[in-house]
Design a protein around this motif. Structure first.
Motif, mmCIF file in Angstrom:
data_model
loop_
_atom_site.group_PDB
_atom_site.id
_atom_site.type_symbol
_atom_site.label_atom_id
_atom_site.label_comp_id
_atom_site.label_asym_id
_atom_site.label_seq_id
_atom_site.Cartn_x
_atom_site.Cartn_y
_atom_site.Cartn_z
ATOM 1 N N GLU A 45 0.823 -1.205 0.000
ATOM 2 C CA GLU A 45 0.000 0.000 0.000
ATOM 3 C C GLU A 45 0.856 1.254 0.000
ATOM 4 O OE1 GLU A 45 -2.963 -0.520 3.002
ATOM 5 O OE2 GLU A 45 -3.797 -2.214 1.894
ATOM 6 N N ILE A 58 2.144 1.901 -3.448
ATOM 7 C CA ILE A 58 1.194 2.526 -4.372
ATOM 8 C C ILE A 58 1.169 4.032 -4.155
ATOM 9 C CG2 ILE A 58 -1.256 2.770 -4.892
ATOM 10 C CD1 ILE A 58 -1.519 -0.041 -5.133
ATOM 11 N N THR A 116 -12.739 -1.913 -19.283
ATOM 12 C CA THR A 116 -12.416 -1.655 -17.877
ATOM 13 C C THR A 116 -13.375 -2.387 -16.959
ATOM 14 O OG1 THR A 116 -11.852 0.542 -18.661
ATOM 15 C CG2 THR A 116 -11.785 0.179 -16.305
ATOM 16 N N ALA A 126 -12.501 -5.274 -14.187
ATOM 17 C CA ALA A 126 -12.822 -5.140 -12.770
ATOM 18 C C ALA A 126 -13.603 -6.371 -12.315
ATOM 19 C CB ALA A 126 -13.615 -3.869 -12.526
ATOM 20 N N LEU A 146 -11.386 -9.404 -11.968
ATOM 21 C CA LEU A 146 -10.611 -9.333 -10.736
ATOM 22 C C LEU A 146 -11.469 -9.682 -9.525
ATOM 23 C CD1 LEU A 146 -7.800 -8.764 -9.901
ATOM 24 C CD2 LEU A 146 -8.310 -6.363 -9.771
ATOM 25 N N VAL A 147 -12.756 -9.316 -9.590
ATOM 26 C CA VAL A 147 -13.646 -9.600 -8.466
ATOM 27 C C VAL A 147 -13.973 -11.087 -8.406
ATOM 28 C CG1 VAL A 147 -15.990 -9.275 -7.625
ATOM 29 C CG2 VAL A 147 -14.639 -7.309 -8.309
ATOM 30 N N LEU A 197 -7.812 0.783 1.590
ATOM 31 C CA LEU A 197 -7.337 1.854 0.738
ATOM 32 C C LEU A 197 -8.068 1.791 -0.602
ATOM 33 C CD1 LEU A 197 -3.586 2.784 0.316
ATOM 34 C CD2 LEU A 197 -5.363 3.464 -1.245
ATOM 35 N N ALA A 213 -16.582 -5.048 -4.768
ATOM 36 C CA ALA A 213 -15.153 -4.839 -4.498
ATOM 37 C C ALA A 213 -14.691 -5.526 -3.220
ATOM 38 C CB ALA A 213 -14.848 -3.343 -4.427
ATOM 39 N N ARG A 260 -15.170 -8.343 -2.260
ATOM 40 C CA ARG A 260 -14.761 -9.733 -2.473
ATOM 41 C C ARG A 260 -13.251 -9.838 -2.626
ATOM 42 N NH1 ARG A 260 -18.945 -13.149 -4.942
ATOM 43 N NH2 ARG A 260 -17.202 -14.239 -5.885
ATOM 44 N N THR A 261 -12.607 -8.693 -2.887
ATOM 45 C CA THR A 261 -11.151 -8.684 -3.019
ATOM 46 C C THR A 261 -10.540 -8.008 -1.794
ATOM 47 O OG1 THR A 261 -11.135 -6.535 -4.055
ATOM 48 C CG2 THR A 261 -11.347 -8.418 -5.506
ATOM 49 N N GLY A 289 -6.679 -6.042 -0.189
ATOM 50 C CA GLY A 289 -5.336 -5.515 -0.442
ATOM 51 C C GLY A 289 -5.205 -4.800 -1.772
ATOM 52 N N VAL A 290 -4.173 -5.169 -2.505
ATOM 53 C CA VAL A 290 -3.863 -4.492 -3.762
ATOM 54 C C VAL A 290 -5.012 -4.633 -4.755
ATOM 55 C CG1 VAL A 290 -2.350 -4.569 -5.752
ATOM 56 C CG2 VAL A 290 -1.384 -4.702 -3.485
ATOM 57 N N ALA A 291 -5.634 -5.820 -4.789
ATOM 58 C CA ALA A 291 -6.733 -6.023 -5.728
ATOM 59 C C ALA A 291 -7.884 -5.068 -5.428
ATOM 60 C CB ALA A 291 -7.214 -7.471 -5.666
ATOM 61 N N MET A 303 -7.663 -2.035 -4.249
ATOM 62 C CA MET A 303 -7.317 -0.716 -4.792
ATOM 63 C C MET A 303 -7.554 -0.664 -6.298
ATOM 64 S SD MET A 303 -3.618 -0.114 -3.128
ATOM 65 C CE MET A 303 -3.187 -0.909 -1.616
ATOM 66 N N ILE A 304 -7.097 -1.719 -6.990
ATOM 67 C CA ILE A 304 -7.205 -1.700 -8.447
ATOM 68 C C ILE A 304 -8.667 -1.776 -8.868
ATOM 69 C CG2 ILE A 304 -6.512 -2.849 -10.571
ATOM 70 C CD1 ILE A 304 -4.057 -3.801 -9.191
ATOM 71 N N VAL A 305 -9.436 -2.621 -8.172
ATOM 72 C CA VAL A 305 -10.843 -2.755 -8.541
ATOM 73 C C VAL A 305 -11.585 -1.443 -8.322
ATOM 74 C CG1 VAL A 305 -12.990 -3.832 -7.823
ATOM 75 C CG2 VAL A 305 -11.005 -5.239 -8.233
ATOM 76 N N MET A 360 -10.325 1.524 -8.323
ATOM 77 C CA MET A 360 -9.853 2.477 -9.320
ATOM 78 C C MET A 360 -10.527 2.230 -10.667
ATOM 79 S SD MET A 360 -5.932 3.386 -10.209
ATOM 80 C CE MET A 360 -5.544 2.235 -11.492
ATOM 81 N N MET A 361 -10.708 0.941 -10.999
ATOM 82 C CA MET A 361 -11.305 0.630 -12.305
ATOM 83 C C MET A 361 -12.786 0.968 -12.349
ATOM 84 S SD MET A 361 -9.373 -2.572 -13.723
ATOM 85 C CE MET A 361 -7.900 -2.137 -14.590
#
Lengths: 293, 317
Positions: A99, A102, A273, A277, A280-281, B55, B103, B105-106, B108-110, B112-114, B116-117
């Motif tokens: 974190e 980032i 996008t 997302a 990733l979920v 975050l 979101a 469901r994820t 840490g880093v994932a 943040m990225i989710v 952001m997306m």
């Protein structure tokens, strides 16, 4: 033009995008795979590569071939040095906390962007292609340089793959990625590997930018789209998986080319996008990756 | 008692801000009104980031949901300002609930990225639907719509004093809501999740449900700030949905102290003047933002008030 040639053109444009994208995304993927950190400033390394390519071209004083070759050498070197410096000065002192990294790389993003704006200016500037050959197809003429970009990217990817799988450096990198502590116990200088990988990731982005800049023009905000697209590619391909990154880059590049030609580019970006997302979920290991240990 | 000390400090801050309304010169008066609205945004963000340890890099979408949720009905349907404000908050609540369900469901880093997306999709959607949202250039709200009829008294939101007082009211509500939340059992559970989620789950807490509530409360507070911004300053634009407005609240929170109640507001104030003053000398203010972010994360990861709490005032909430 009828539908068939139109589609062929879209695919060719998509391949150019895919070629450059896979180089950029590979850099991001290496850094994530080995160091387990997300580099938000990756797009700025791309931008820096392009801006330096313009600078090299103007140094060469009008000869596009010398300018291009010069750019191909100095741009990745300078970008790699900057990346190495920021890794040593900042990221290492944060102990690669994901974190904090980032936040720090967001800071780096702003610094590089502002530096480019102040030193290079807000204009988009063209860089001449090293050669201008038109390949004449039955339906339309196509730029030979674009085909060269595809070939050059492909050979660079193969070279990276060979380094990763066939050389001692690659072995050390893979060992660090696989299990950092055991690697350290076996005497691998993990700290130096991290520095090297971060610089290498940035250099791949810079090379991609040098290749694309005769097509796209150099601009201080040009890092945004590659960053987002690289994220998309790396996530869909599975974080840290080289093969997945390649397949995903082809998929995204081609579909981006095709969708942008037939529909609105904003819509294409929106759908891509959102899809990513959701990947990733619901499938955090990516479409082609395996679950993380 | 430490609780009483904390409450007196917060009341003192509000009284100071009230007094400043009569003391400040015109320019700084306007700046402070704007900063108070941004401070509400920062507080909403810090609740999630500082206390629950999540975050997010996508909070601009909640701010923008509030902003467009309020501004679009005014533009297209001719709604009055109070009704539009409620609509903006409702839009933020609905969006944050949806995003939280996906979101969370994820981790840490994932995460943040989710986030952001999703925020990027929201931003692109605003651009895509330009015929209604006017995209990047945005739109100004009609002056007539910003005159509110409160039981016969007409309140003109374009009047600086009215604007300042409404911003102060919103700030007060947000500040005390935050103080109440972080000192409540729910707030303690959030801190426990931040420190060690696995252990909190083992103790029998439903960490998903607690995080869900945290995201929704955070998103709703940010949407309230967005709606207030649109109505008080009469403008809505896609720029407020861009990634920069996701990073600003992170910066404000980090600067002032993310796990403190007053820190985000202090950070917003400090940052606003830093940009304001440096942009007087150079156009390269982003450089300062970048360097500041790096220095903060390297040397003061707890921010101004977080460091103050560690050194001198353990009772700071």
């Amino acid at each position: 033009m009828s539908f068939g040639p139109h589609l062929l053109l879209a695919c060719l444009e998509g391949l150019v995008t895919a070629a450059v994208l896979s180089l950029t995304a590979l850099g991001l993927s290496l850094v994530f795979g080995v160091m387990r950190i997300v580099n938000v400033a990756h797009g700025e390394f791309f931008m820096l590569g392009a801006v330096l390519a313009w600078w090299a071209a103007s140094l060469a004083g009008g000869d596009p071939v010398i300018g291009f070759l010069l750019a191909l050498v100095i741009s990745p070197l300078i970008v790699g040095a900057i990346a190495l410096l920021s890794e040593r000065l900042v990221l290492r002192r944060l102990h690669y906390n994901p974190e904090a990294t980032i936040v720090a790389t967001i800071g780096l993003l702003y610094i590089l962007q502002q530096a480019a704006l102040s030193l290079y200016g807000p204009e988009a500037r063209p860089v001449p292609a090293p050669f201008n050959v038109r390949i004449v197809l039955p339906w339309f003429g196509y730029s030979g340089y674009k085909l060269f970009v595809i070939a050059a990217s492909a050979s660079l990817l193969v070279a990276t793959w060979l380094v990763l799988t066939r050389t001692r450096i690659g072995l050390v990198m893979r060992a660090t990625q696989y299990d950092r502590e055991t690697a350290q116990a076996f005497g691998i200088p993990v700290d130096r590997v991290y520095g090297g990988v971060f610089a290498l990731g940035a250099m791949l982005a810079a090379v991609a930018a040098v290749l694309i800049v005769p097509i796209q023009q150099a601009h201080y905000l040009m890092g945004r789209d590659p960053l987002l697209l690289s994220f998309i590619v790396v996530i869909i391909g599975g974080l840290g998986s080289l093969r997945g990154t390649l397949i995903a880059a082809l998929l995204i590049g081609l579909s981006d080319g095709v969708i942008s030609m037939f529909f609105s580019p904003t819509l294409a970006k929106m759908i891509a996008t959102l899809a990513v997302a959701l990947v990733l979920v619901f499938r955090p290991q990516g479409l082609f990756g395996t679950a993380q240990r | 008692m430490s609780g009483a000390k904390a409450i007196s400090l917060h009341v003192a801050v509000i009284i100071l801000l009230f007094a400043l309304n009569f003391l400040l010169p015109e320019y700084h008066h306007g700046v402070l009104a704007r900063v108070m609205v941004f401070a509400v945004f920062a507080m909403g963000y810090a609740l999630l980031f500082g206390y629950a340890g999540l975050l997010s890099l996508g909070h601009s979408m909640f701010f923008a949901a509030g902003m467009y949720g309020a501004a679009l009905p005014v533009l297209h349907l001719g709604w009055s300002a109070p009704l539009a404000f409620v609509a903006g908050i409702a839009a933020g609540t609905a969006l944050s609930l949806l995003i939280a369900l996906l979101a969370l469901r994820t981790t840490g880093v994932a995460f943040m990225i989710v986030t952001m997306m999703f925020a990027q999709v929201f931003y692109l959607a605003i651009i895509y639907f330009s015929p209604w949202t006017r995209g990047d250039e945005g739109f100004a709200l009609d002056r007539q719509a910003r005159i509110v009829d409160l039981g016969g008294n007409l309140v003109d939101l374009t009047n600086p004093t009215a604007r300042y007082m409404i911003a102060l009211l919103l700030f007060t509500i947000a500040l005390f809501t935050m103080l109440r939340v972080v000192t409540s059992p729910f707030g303690r559970v959030l801190v426990a999740i931040r420190e060690n989620e696995e252990r909190t789950r083992m103790l029998g807490y439903n960490t998903f449900a607690n995080k869900l509530v945290a995201v929704v409360v955070s998103g709703t507070v940010c949407a309230a700030a967005g709606a207030a911004y649109a109505l008080l300053f009469g403008f809505a634009g896609a720029g407020f949905a861009s990634v920069q407005y996701s990073i600003l609240p992170l910066l404000w929170s980090l600067l002032g102290g993310a796990a403190t109640t007053l820190g985000p507001a202090l950070g917003a104030l400090f940052m606003y003047y830093l940009v304001d003053i440096t942009s007087g000398y150079t156009s390269a203010y982003l450089l300062f933002v970048g360097i500041l972010l790096m220095l903060l994360v390297l040397f003061f990861p707890k921010g101004i008030l977080g460091t103050a709490r560690d050194r001198w005032a353990r009772w700071l909430p």
